[in-house]
Design a protein around this motif. Structure first.
Motif, short mmCIF file in Angstrom:
data_model
loop_
_atom_site.label_atom_id
_atom_site.label_comp_id
_atom_site.label_asym_id
_atom_site.label_seq_id
_atom_site.Cartn_x
_atom_site.Cartn_y
_atom_site.Cartn_z
N ASP A 47 28.20 -18.27 21.94
CA ASP A 47 29.32 -18.68 22.79
C ASP A 47 30.65 -18.76 22.03
OD1 ASP A 47 27.58 -18.90 24.91
OD2 ASP A 47 27.27 -21.06 24.63
N MET A 48 30.61 -18.62 20.72
CA MET A 48 31.83 -18.71 19.92
C MET A 48 32.53 -17.34 19.87
SD MET A 48 30.39 -21.10 16.83
CE MET A 48 31.99 -21.48 16.13
N THR A 49 33.83 -17.35 19.59
CA THR A 49 34.57 -16.09 19.46
C THR A 49 34.30 -15.48 18.09
OG1 THR A 49 36.54 -17.10 18.47
CG2 THR A 49 36.44 -17.03 20.90
N ASP A 50 34.61 -14.20 17.97
CA ASP A 50 34.44 -13.52 16.69
C ASP A 50 35.27 -14.20 15.60
OD1 ASP A 50 32.82 -11.77 18.06
OD2 ASP A 50 34.27 -10.12 18.06
N GLU A 51 36.47 -14.64 15.95
CA GLU A 51 37.35 -15.30 14.99
C GLU A 51 36.74 -16.63 14.52
OE1 GLU A 51 38.42 -14.07 17.97
OE2 GLU A 51 39.43 -12.29 17.16
N GLU A 52 36.16 -17.39 15.45
CA GLU A 52 35.53 -18.66 15.08
C GLU A 52 34.32 -18.42 14.17
OE1 GLU A 52 36.41 -21.48 18.96
OE2 GLU A 52 34.84 -19.96 19.12
N LEU A 53 33.57 -17.40 14.47
CA LEU A 53 32.40 -17.07 13.66
C LEU A 53 32.81 -16.65 12.26
CD1 LEU A 53 30.40 -15.15 16.39
CD2 LEU A 53 29.79 -17.38 15.41
N GLU A 54 33.86 -15.85 12.17
CA GLU A 54 34.35 -15.43 10.86
C GLU A 54 34.86 -16.64 10.07
OE1 GLU A 54 37.25 -12.17 8.71
OE2 GLU A 54 37.06 -12.14 10.89
N GLU A 55 35.54 -17.56 10.75
CA GLU A 55 36.04 -18.77 10.11
C GLU A 55 34.90 -19.62 9.55
OE1 GLU A 55 38.38 -21.84 8.65
OE2 GLU A 55 38.93 -19.79 9.18
N THR A 58 34.33 -17.92 6.16
CA THR A 58 35.43 -18.03 5.20
C THR A 58 35.68 -19.47 4.79
OG1 THR A 58 37.08 -18.00 6.98
CG2 THR A 58 36.56 -15.89 5.93
N SER A 59 35.44 -20.41 5.68
CA SER A 59 35.64 -21.82 5.34
C SER A 59 34.59 -22.31 4.34
CB SER A 59 35.61 -22.71 6.59
OG SER A 59 34.32 -22.73 7.16
N ARG A 60 33.50 -21.57 4.21
CA ARG A 60 32.44 -21.91 3.25
C ARG A 60 32.54 -21.06 1.99
NH1 ARG A 60 30.91 -23.23 8.18
NH2 ARG A 60 29.52 -25.00 8.47
N GLY A 61 33.62 -20.29 1.89
CA GLY A 61 33.85 -19.51 0.68
C GLY A 61 33.28 -18.10 0.71
N PHE A 62 32.81 -17.66 1.86
CA PHE A 62 32.27 -16.31 1.98
C PHE A 62 33.30 -15.38 2.59
CE2 PHE A 62 28.56 -19.15 2.48
CZ PHE A 62 27.86 -18.79 1.35
N GLU A 63 33.23 -14.14 2.23
CA GLU A 63 34.15 -13.14 2.78
C GLU A 63 33.32 -12.10 3.53
OE1 GLU A 63 37.23 -9.68 1.26
OE2 GLU A 63 36.42 -11.12 -0.16
N LEU A 64 33.74 -11.78 4.73
CA LEU A 64 33.08 -10.72 5.47
C LEU A 64 33.68 -9.39 5.03
CD1 LEU A 64 32.93 -12.24 9.07
CD2 LEU A 64 31.23 -12.35 7.26
N TYR A 77 28.85 -10.37 14.31
CA TYR A 77 29.52 -11.60 13.88
C TYR A 77 28.57 -12.80 13.95
CZ TYR A 77 34.14 -9.47 13.53
OH TYR A 77 35.21 -8.71 13.14
N VAL A 78 27.75 -12.87 14.99
CA VAL A 78 26.77 -13.96 15.11
C VAL A 78 25.78 -13.88 13.95
CG1 VAL A 78 24.86 -14.86 16.51
CG2 VAL A 78 27.00 -14.20 17.60
N ASP A 79 25.29 -12.66 13.66
CA ASP A 79 24.35 -12.49 12.55
C ASP A 79 24.98 -12.88 11.22
OD1 ASP A 79 22.49 -11.57 14.38
OD2 ASP A 79 22.75 -9.45 13.87
N ALA A 80 26.24 -12.48 11.00
CA ALA A 80 26.93 -12.81 9.75
C ALA A 80 27.11 -14.32 9.62
CB ALA A 80 28.28 -12.10 9.70
N ALA A 81 27.51 -14.99 10.70
CA ALA A 81 27.71 -16.44 10.66
C ALA A 81 26.38 -17.15 10.41
CB ALA A 81 28.34 -16.93 11.96
N THR A 82 25.31 -16.67 11.03
CA THR A 82 23.98 -17.24 10.82
C THR A 82 23.59 -17.11 9.35
OG1 THR A 82 23.33 -16.68 13.08
CG2 THR A 82 21.56 -17.12 11.53
N GLU A 83 23.85 -15.95 8.77
CA GLU A 83 23.54 -15.72 7.36
C GLU A 83 24.39 -16.62 6.45
OE1 GLU A 83 20.98 -13.97 4.78
OE2 GLU A 83 21.02 -13.57 6.91
N CYS A 84 25.66 -16.75 6.75
CA CYS A 84 26.54 -17.63 5.96
C CYS A 84 26.04 -19.07 5.99
CB CYS A 84 27.97 -17.58 6.47
SG CYS A 84 28.82 -16.03 6.18
N LEU A 85 25.67 -19.54 7.18
CA LEU A 85 25.17 -20.91 7.31
C LEU A 85 23.86 -21.09 6.55
CD1 LEU A 85 25.91 -21.51 11.09
CD2 LEU A 85 27.06 -22.59 9.15
N GLN A 86 23.00 -20.08 6.60
CA GLN A 86 21.71 -20.17 5.90
C GLN A 86 21.91 -20.19 4.39
OE1 GLN A 86 18.57 -20.63 7.33
NE2 GLN A 86 18.19 -21.15 5.19
#
Length: 106
Positions: A47-55, A58-64, A77-86
């Motif tokens: 349900d989040m926007t691509d920009e929110e997912l990218e944030e 990036t807020s955790r120090g990762f770069e897409l 973007y959902v997959d990338a955010a899931t991976e960043c969180l993991q």
């Protein structure tokens, strides 16, 4: 000497994270929810926007890293955010189990 320790620590952390990611169970399709801070409310990443997912990354120090000419879907973007969180969760767990790593940085 300190720089050598930092490089060694960095490479150790990268290897541990790669090992943890490689040995983790594949994410289920419905595992796209996160908790909203201290609340018991869950937020669905879909349900989040691509920009929110990218944030989230990036807020955790990762770069897409984007490949030239590649068009990314919302699922990417959902997959990338899931991976960043993991990865962030795995790193936090590693540091909690091995507090001497932080002491070595001091």
């Amino acid at each position: 000497m300190m720089r050598s320790k930092l490089h060694s620590l960095f490479y150790f952390l990268v290897l541990v994270i790669l090992f943890a990611v490689a040995n983790s169970e594949p994410q289920e399709a419905n595992e796209t929810s996160i908790t909203n801070g201290d609340d018991d409310e869950y937020i669905d990443l879909v349900d989040m926007t691509d920009e929110e997912l990218e944030e989230m990354c990036t807020s955790r120090g990762f770069e897409l890293v984007r490949e030239d000419g590649q068009v990314y879907t919302h699922k990417d973007y959902v997959d990338a955010a899931t991976e960043c969180l993991q990865i962030a969760t795995d790193l936090e767990e590693i540091l909690q189990k091995n507090p001497q790593i932080l002491e070595d940085l001091k």
